[in-house]
Design a protein around this motif. Structure first.
Motif, PDB file in Angstrom:
ATOM      1  N   GLY A 259      28.157  46.914  57.624  1.00 33.88           N
ATOM      2  CA  GLY A 259      27.661  47.400  58.903  1.00 33.88           C
ATOM      3  C   GLY A 259      27.912  48.873  59.166  1.00 33.88           C
ATOM      4  O   GLY A 259      27.757  49.325  60.305  1.00 33.88           O
ATOM      5  N   ALA A 260      28.279  49.611  58.149  1.00 34.33           N
ATOM      6  CA  ALA A 260      28.565  51.034  58.333  1.00 34.33           C
ATOM      7  C   ALA A 260      27.267  51.823  58.475  1.00 34.33           C
ATOM      8  O   ALA A 260      26.238  51.477  57.886  1.00 34.33           O
ATOM      9  CB  ALA A 260      29.377  51.570  57.157  1.00 34.33           C
ATOM     10  N   VAL A 261      27.324  52.872  59.266  1.00 34.09           N
ATOM     11  CA  VAL A 261      26.213  53.811  59.418  1.00 34.09           C
ATOM     12  C   VAL A 261      26.522  55.024  58.545  1.00 34.09           C
ATOM     13  O   VAL A 261      27.514  55.722  58.770  1.00 34.09           O
ATOM     14  CB  VAL A 261      26.016  54.230  60.885  1.00 34.09           C
ATOM     15  CG1 VAL A 261      24.905  55.259  60.999  1.00 34.09           C
ATOM     16  CG2 VAL A 261      25.697  53.011  61.746  1.00 34.09           C
ATOM     17  N   LEU A 262      25.684  55.267  57.545  1.00 36.50           N
ATOM     18  CA  LEU A 262      25.927  56.356  56.599  1.00 36.50           C
ATOM     19  C   LEU A 262      25.111  57.574  57.016  1.00 36.50           C
ATOM     20  O   LEU A 262      23.878  57.567  56.910  1.00 36.50           O
ATOM     21  CB  LEU A 262      25.538  55.928  55.183  1.00 36.50           C
ATOM     22  CG  LEU A 262      26.240  54.675  54.643  1.00 36.50           C
ATOM     23  CD1 LEU A 262      25.838  54.411  53.203  1.00 36.50           C
ATOM     24  CD2 LEU A 262      27.755  54.803  54.764  1.00 36.50           C
ATOM     25  N   PRO A 263      25.765  58.632  57.501  1.00 35.03           N
ATOM     26  CA  PRO A 263      25.028  59.837  57.898  1.00 35.03           C
ATOM     27  C   PRO A 263      24.420  60.535  56.697  1.00 35.03           C
ATOM     28  O   PRO A 263      24.994  60.557  55.600  1.00 35.03           O
ATOM     29  CB  PRO A 263      26.107  60.703  58.571  1.00 35.03           C
ATOM     30  CG  PRO A 263      27.246  59.779  58.864  1.00 35.03           C
ATOM     31  CD  PRO A 263      27.200  58.728  57.803  1.00 35.03           C
ATOM     32  N   ALA A 264      23.257  61.104  56.908  1.00 33.34           N
ATOM     33  CA  ALA A 264      22.556  61.871  55.880  1.00 33.34           C
ATOM     34  C   ALA A 264      22.130  63.198  56.483  1.00 33.34           C
ATOM     35  O   ALA A 264      21.654  63.245  57.617  1.00 33.34           O
ATOM     36  CB  ALA A 264      21.349  61.115  55.338  1.00 33.34           C
ATOM     37  N   ALA A 265      22.301  64.264  55.722  1.00 29.55           N
ATOM     38  CA  ALA A 265      21.915  65.602  56.161  1.00 29.55           C
ATOM     39  C   ALA A 265      20.914  66.177  55.186  1.00 29.55           C
ATOM     40  O   ALA A 265      21.056  66.020  53.966  1.00 29.55           O
ATOM     41  CB  ALA A 265      23.137  66.516  56.266  1.00 29.55           C
ATOM     42  N   ASP A 277      19.686  66.231  60.772  1.00 30.76           N
ATOM     43  CA  ASP A 277      20.659  65.155  60.587  1.00 30.76           C
ATOM     44  C   ASP A 277      19.977  63.820  60.824  1.00 30.76           C
ATOM     45  O   ASP A 277      19.173  63.668  61.748  1.00 30.76           O
ATOM     46  CB  ASP A 277      21.841  65.311  61.552  1.00 30.76           C
ATOM     47  CG  ASP A 277      22.710  66.494  61.198  1.00 30.76           C
ATOM     48  OD1 ASP A 277      23.075  66.620  60.019  1.00 30.76           O
ATOM     49  OD2 ASP A 277      23.025  67.294  62.096  1.00 30.76           O
ATOM     50  N   GLY A 278      20.330  62.836  59.993  1.00 31.15           N
ATOM     51  CA  GLY A 278      19.774  61.504  60.143  1.00 31.15           C
ATOM     52  C   GLY A 278      20.752  60.476  59.621  1.00 31.15           C
ATOM     53  O   GLY A 278      21.959  60.704  59.558  1.00 31.15           O
ATOM     54  N   MET A 279      20.211  59.318  59.234  1.00 31.44           N
ATOM     55  CA  MET A 279      21.056  58.254  58.713  1.00 31.44           C
ATOM     56  C   MET A 279      20.278  57.458  57.669  1.00 31.44           C
ATOM     57  O   MET A 279      19.050  57.416  57.681  1.00 31.44           O
ATOM     58  CB  MET A 279      21.526  57.329  59.840  1.00 31.44           C
ATOM     59  CG  MET A 279      20.421  56.587  60.545  1.00 31.44           C
ATOM     60  SD  MET A 279      21.052  55.587  61.917  1.00 31.44           S
ATOM     61  CE  MET A 279      21.749  56.851  62.959  1.00 31.44           C
ATOM     62  N   LEU A 280      21.047  56.835  56.762  1.00 32.38           N
ATOM     63  CA  LEU A 280      20.447  56.043  55.699  1.00 32.38           C
ATOM     64  C   LEU A 280      19.891  54.749  56.287  1.00 32.38           C
ATOM     65  O   LEU A 280      20.545  54.073  57.070  1.00 32.38           O
ATOM     66  CB  LEU A 280      21.486  55.739  54.621  1.00 32.38           C
ATOM     67  CG  LEU A 280      21.001  54.919  53.422  1.00 32.38           C
ATOM     68  CD1 LEU A 280      20.003  55.718  52.602  1.00 32.38           C
ATOM     69  CD2 LEU A 280      22.183  54.503  52.555  1.00 32.38           C
TER      70      LEU A 280
END
Length: 425
Positions: A259-265, A277-280
């Motif tokens: 359930g982790a939110v993985l940030p993506a830049a 900035d976003g998320m996977l």
């Protein structure tokens, strides 16, 4: 007469053999002396070459100017870097569903549209006439059905009194069913004509940005036109497709399952400036066997419109974070015979070699697993000529040196940036 000649012939045979031995001994002696001279020269040259190094590392040598850093504590992120391509979540080529003359184009190129906005209008007069025609046909067939139903009711009453044959009643029942089918077919034709009439107004199927117009007003358009009228691309939100090695798939999958939110830049082509900035969101269902990689999709709100479809970006995915660990600057790491080590600044203005064990690296910061503790001071610049036990002075803005014991300590621990030449502490 023969004796003198024999003595003369024997005399040269004994003379040279006696003089050859002293000459051979002289040559051997000269060769030995020459070899000793060469050996002495090599030893002298080696001592001269090592003299500066001994002078730099000795206790009595001049102090070396260095830039220090205090080891601190902080968070270190585990990042995966990849190359990605910006991809729209929805791209629609708007085409006409009917044939006709394009009377009006109600959009401007590059305009933002909402779902349901009017884009174009097609001449609706032929379709209005068709709708009126099928509606008349429906009214006529409904009247026939009603008459057939009245006759059926009459025949049913007469058949109950045996006034008409049952065959006449059965025929009327079939006629009513036939008229009902005709009416239903007419209603379907009317519905089709109404849909075609609605297709005369071409509406936007989604929120997005209108591209360049593919056809001008006044042209006759058909559903078979390959280019369509215009292309609408959704820009908010938008996604980025990128690939990572298959070895990282297990770690990514485990984090998502937890359930982790993985940030993506997303960074620009040079990788220096952050764009968005976003998320996977997810990853593909299979691994590419030719490259050993798997595709991932990250979603970005793209509120500032900095991402556009087919744009090349560098993606940095934050997989995990090691919190409150010992960190130091990567510029202080040295590698040599002891392995990975740093120069630790002692209280007596000298340095000592301290082997360290490193963890993950995040930019210019690196995690220290063992060998250093928060508060230790290390050399991050000027370590090229240092040796174990060498004297040092801290580099200042005026070029003069101060000992580490009197130099001010930074309040930010290991977060202090390395000083450049000409900057003050």
């Amino acid at each position: 007469m023969n004796k003198p000649i024999k003595s003369l012939q024997e005399a040269p045979a004994t003379g040279p053999s006696q003089s050859t031995q002293p000459r051979s001994r002289r040559r051997l002696s000269l060769t030995f002396v020459f070899a000793l001279l060469i050996l002495a020269g090599v030893v002298w040259w080696a001592r001269q070459g090592s003299a500066p190094q001994q002078a730099g590392g000795g206790r009595n040598a001049a102090p070396m100017s260095i830039v220090p850093e205090t080891v601190g504590k902080g968070d270190i992120g585990i990042n995966l870097n990849a190359l990605g391509t910006v991809t729209s979540l929805a791209t629609v080529t708007v085409r006409t569903q009917i044939s006709g003359y394009l009377l009006k184009v109600d959009f401007k190129e590059g305009q933002d549209v909402k779902k349901g906005d009017l884009l174009a209008e097609i001449d609706s007069r032929p379709y209005e006439a068709t709708l009126a025609q099928v509606k008349g046909q429906l009214a006529r067939d409904e009247a026939l059905l009603k008459g057939a139903q009245v006759d059926l009711a009459r025949y049913q009453g007469l058949a109950a009194q045996n006034a008409v044959p049952h065959q006449t009643l059965d025929t009327q029942v079939a006629l009513v069913a036939q008229d009902q089918g005709t009416v239903e077919a007419d209603r379907g034709t009317v519905k089709s004509a109404e849909v075609n009439l609605q297709y005369c107004r071409i509406l936007s199927p989604l929120d997005g940005r209108v591209g360049l117009r593919q056809v001008d007003q006044g042209n006759y358009v058909t559903p078979g036109d390959a280019s369509g009228l215009v292309v609408i691309t959704q820009l908010q939100p938008i996604s980025v497709l990128f690939t990572v090695p298959e070895d990282n798939l297990q770690a990514i999958s485990k984090r998502l399952q937890d359930g982790a939110v993985l940030p993506a830049a997303a960074y620009d082509r040079g990788g220096a400036s952050k764009i968005a900035d976003g998320m996977l969101q997810t990853f593909d269902s299979q691994i590419d066997p030719t490259t050993g990689t798997i595709k991932l999709r990250a979603q970005f709100p793209n509120e500032t419109r900095t991402l556009y479809p087919n744009q090349f970006v560098n993606v940095q995915l934050l997989l995990d974070t090691h919190k409150d660990v010992t960190t130091m600057s990567a510029s202080g790491i040295q590698r040599g015979v002891p392995g990975t080590f740093v120069y630790l600044i002692n209280a007596d203005s000298t340095v000592s070699v301290r082997p360290v064990k490193l963890g993950v690296t995040d930019g210019d910061r690196v995690e220290v697993l063992s060998g250093l503790a928060p508060g230790d001071r290390i050399v991050i610049d000027g370590a090229d000529k240092l040796r174990d036990g060498a004297k040092i002075v801290v580099r200042t803005g005026t070029g003069a040196g101060t000992t580490p014991s009197t130099a001010p300590h930074g309040k930010s621990g290991g977060k202090k940036r390395p000083l450049e030449d000409g900057q003050k502490q």
